[in-house]
Motif scaffolding. Structure first.
Motif, PDB file in Angstrom:
ATOM      1  N   ASP A  93       0.639  -1.282   0.151  1.00  0.00           N
ATOM      2  CA  ASP A  93      -0.061  -0.023  -0.023  1.00  0.00           C
ATOM      3  C   ASP A  93       0.807   1.278  -0.126  1.00  0.00           C
ATOM      4  O   ASP A  93       0.576   2.245   0.814  1.00  0.00           O
ATOM      5  CB  ASP A  93      -0.939   0.163   1.383  1.00  0.00           C
ATOM      6  N   GLU A  94       1.887   1.124  -0.877  1.00  0.00           N
ATOM      7  CA  GLU A  94       2.891   2.280  -0.784  1.00  0.00           C
ATOM      8  C   GLU A  94       2.396   3.627  -1.079  1.00  0.00           C
ATOM      9  O   GLU A  94       2.626   4.728  -0.472  1.00  0.00           O
ATOM     10  CB  GLU A  94       4.348   1.985  -1.293  1.00  0.00           C
ATOM     11  N   LEU A  95       1.666   3.586  -2.187  1.00  0.00           N
ATOM     12  CA  LEU A  95       1.232   5.097  -2.437  1.00  0.00           C
ATOM     13  C   LEU A  95      -0.038   5.697  -1.616  1.00  0.00           C
ATOM     14  O   LEU A  95       0.058   6.787  -1.509  1.00  0.00           O
ATOM     15  CB  LEU A  95       0.856   4.883  -4.023  1.00  0.00           C
ATOM     16  N   ILE A  96      -0.825   4.721  -1.098  1.00  0.00           N
ATOM     17  CA  ILE A  96      -1.750   5.291  -0.251  1.00  0.00           C
ATOM     18  C   ILE A  96      -1.159   5.608   1.025  1.00  0.00           C
ATOM     19  O   ILE A  96      -1.499   6.657   1.748  1.00  0.00           O
ATOM     20  CB  ILE A  96      -2.827   4.000   0.168  1.00  0.00           C
ATOM     21  N   GLN A  97      -0.204   4.879   1.418  1.00  0.00           N
ATOM     22  CA  GLN A  97       0.614   5.227   2.651  1.00  0.00           C
ATOM     23  C   GLN A  97       1.200   6.713   2.525  1.00  0.00           C
ATOM     24  O   GLN A  97       1.318   7.595   3.389  1.00  0.00           O
ATOM     25  CB  GLN A  97       1.510   4.502   3.058  1.00  0.00           C
ATOM     26  N   LEU A  98       1.966   6.916   1.221  1.00  0.00           N
ATOM     27  CA  LEU A  98       2.643   8.092   1.113  1.00  0.00           C
ATOM     28  C   LEU A  98       1.532   9.193   0.998  1.00  0.00           C
ATOM     29  O   LEU A  98       1.913  10.565   1.743  1.00  0.00           O
ATOM     30  CB  LEU A  98       3.130   8.087  -0.302  1.00  0.00           C
ATOM     31  N   ALA A  99       0.288   9.181   0.674  1.00  0.00           N
ATOM     32  CA  ALA A  99      -0.686  10.360   0.336  1.00  0.00           C
ATOM     33  C   ALA A  99      -0.839  10.350   1.824  1.00  0.00           C
ATOM     34  O   ALA A  99      -1.324  11.701   2.033  1.00  0.00           O
ATOM     35  CB  ALA A  99      -1.770   9.796  -0.588  1.00  0.00           C
ATOM     36  N   ALA A 100      -1.133   9.773   2.552  1.00  0.00           N
ATOM     37  CA  ALA A 100      -1.666   9.973   3.898  1.00  0.00           C
ATOM     38  C   ALA A 100      -0.791  10.613   4.895  1.00  0.00           C
ATOM     39  O   ALA A 100      -0.655  11.204   5.887  1.00  0.00           O
ATOM     40  CB  ALA A 100      -2.169   8.688   4.705  1.00  0.00           C
ATOM     41  N   ALA A 101       0.851  10.153   4.600  1.00  0.00           N
ATOM     42  CA  ALA A 101       1.896  10.391   5.463  1.00  0.00           C
ATOM     43  C   ALA A 101       2.237  11.958   5.204  1.00  0.00           C
ATOM     44  O   ALA A 101       2.810  12.455   6.055  1.00  0.00           O
ATOM     45  CB  ALA A 101       2.885   9.664   5.129  1.00  0.00           C
ATOM     46  N   LEU A 102       2.073  12.609   3.973  1.00  0.00           N
ATOM     47  CA  LEU A 102       2.623  13.838   3.483  1.00  0.00           C
ATOM     48  C   LEU A 102       2.004  14.627   4.571  1.00  0.00           C
ATOM     49  O   LEU A 102       2.761  15.655   5.173  1.00  0.00           O
ATOM     50  CB  LEU A 102       2.482  14.211   2.124  1.00  0.00           C
ATOM     51  N   PRO A 103       0.652  15.129   4.619  1.00  0.00           N
ATOM     52  CA  PRO A 103       0.253  15.961   5.351  1.00  0.00           C
ATOM     53  C   PRO A 103       0.411  15.659   7.072  1.00  0.00           C
ATOM     54  O   PRO A 103       0.655  16.701   7.794  1.00  0.00           O
ATOM     55  CB  PRO A 103      -1.254  15.865   5.355  1.00  0.00           C
ATOM     56  N   LEU A 104       0.584  14.491   7.380  1.00  0.00           N
ATOM     57  CA  LEU A 104       0.910  14.218   8.791  1.00  0.00           C
ATOM     58  C   LEU A 104       2.397  14.633   9.162  1.00  0.00           C
ATOM     59  O   LEU A 104       2.663  15.323  10.148  1.00  0.00           O
ATOM     60  CB  LEU A 104       0.602  12.841   9.173  1.00  0.00           C
ATOM     61  N   ALA A 105       3.281  14.280   8.312  1.00  0.00           N
ATOM     62  CA  ALA A 105       4.681  14.833   8.491  1.00  0.00           C
ATOM     63  C   ALA A 105       4.967  16.312   8.446  1.00  0.00           C
ATOM     64  O   ALA A 105       5.424  16.868   9.270  1.00  0.00           O
ATOM     65  CB  ALA A 105       5.516  14.259   7.333  1.00  0.00           C
ATOM     66  N   TRP A 106       3.919  16.932   7.571  1.00  0.00           N
ATOM     67  CA  TRP A 106       3.978  18.336   7.503  1.00  0.00           C
ATOM     68  C   TRP A 106       3.489  19.042   8.686  1.00  0.00           C
ATOM     69  O   TRP A 106       4.143  20.017   9.491  1.00  0.00           O
ATOM     70  CB  TRP A 106       3.278  18.801   6.300  1.00  0.00           C
TER      71      TRP A 106
END
Length: 314
Positions: free
Chosen positions: A215-228
């Motif tokens: 689920d790498e792309l789904i993970q990335l989309a969710a992680a970007l705003p969390l990281a920011w």
């Protein structure tokens, strides 16, 4: 497993993130720990490094590294979305957050994990061995149309339909169980002298399966705003991507954060009052030098993007 780990774009990452003594750094994808070691050396004894990875091999690597790192350390074994959500709940404020996407050398070189088409191994490809879905399950149970769509969207594979049909024919006789069995099927479906071929004929199929399994792309989309949102004002964010499917969302996310006015273009003056949240530290993605590619061929497709979080408007 190889014992040699070469971090990709390490000097460029450190230059852009500019770690300072006493800062809090979050490494979302520890892998072999090459970037973590360099960051730890700069944040020093007063700094804190929080390392995240879902792979137990990375947890073992961190256990080896932690005694050598000259800062306070912590490891969270989880996917980076789950871990970042946990850090939010704990109200952690980070000065640095960075991601090194894709596979780590630890995963590629551990042949029995099935990430590489260079070794004959079980069709696994799980970054977390506790995950339920494997590449073998996808290859043998998804219908041909779904498989073709997966290869087209996640592998950008020109011959997705042909490969999916070949997989369907093969599994009707016998279930595919190993990487070499899958490679042979792919080779039978791809034209030998295709002008569109790039590298190994199985490369794009293996990429698509790995992305789907984890689920790498789904993970990335969710992680970007969390990281920011985890970053303090003045904090720095960076991501290293290895193909366009990873790089595009990072590029768009940072561009959106750096954008000011969002009024329709037909308005003569700004009425939205929208202020940029980020200062881009990379106008274009940073690529490895020819020297780095020669020393570490796996760095060839890497792209690094970074941004600094701005103070919110008064």
């Amino acid at each position: 497993m190889t014992q040699t780990h070469i971090p990709v774009l390490a000097g460029e990452l450190i230059e852009l993130l500019d770690p300072q003594p006493g800062e809090v750094a979050v490494d979302c994808t520890l892998g072999g720990g090459g970037h973590a070691r360099l960051v730890a050396e700069r944040i020093g004894p007063a700094g804190t490094l929080i390392a995240i990875d879902r792979d137990p091999a990375a947890e073992e690597r961190f256990a080896e590294l932690s005694a050598e790192l000259p800062c306070q350390v912590r490891f969270i074994r989880a996917d980076f979305v789950t871990a970042l959500e946990q850090l939010h709940e704990e109200r952690v404020a980070a000065d640095l957050v960075y991601l090194d996407l894709g596979m780590s050398s630890l995963q590629v070189d551990t042949w029995e994990r099935g990430f590489s088409y260079a070794y004959d191994a079980p069709l696994d490809m799980r970054m977390d061995p506790d995950q339920p879905t494997t590449a073998q399950e996808i290859v043998n149970t998804w219908d041909e149309r779904r498989l073709a769509r997966l290869l087209r969207e996640y592998g950008e594979e020109r011959y997705a339909s042909q490969i999916a049909r070949a997989i369907g024919r093969r599994r009707r006789r016998q279930e595919l169980a190993t990487t070499h069995e899958l490679v042979e099927v792919i080779k039978s479906a791809v034209p030998i002298h295709s002008p569109f071929a790039s590298g190994h004929p199985a490369r794009r199929t293996f990429q698509a399966l790995r992305i789907a399994v984890n689920d790498e792309l789904i993970q990335l989309a969710a992680a970007l705003p969390l990281a920011w949102t985890l970053l303090v004002p003045g904090g720095r964010f960076a991501a290293i991507a290895f193909h366009s499917l990873e790089d595009r969302p990072v590029k768009r996310f940072l561009a959106a954060r750096a954008r000011g006015c969002i009024c329709p273009p037909e308005l003569p003056v700004c009425v939205c009052g929208h202020q940029p949240e980020a200062e881009l530290l990379t106008r274009r993605a940073v690529a490895p030098t020819p020297g780095e590619v020669a020393a570490n061929p796996r760095s060839r497709s890497a792209h690094l993007r970074a941004a600094r979080k701005l103070e919110p408007p008064a």
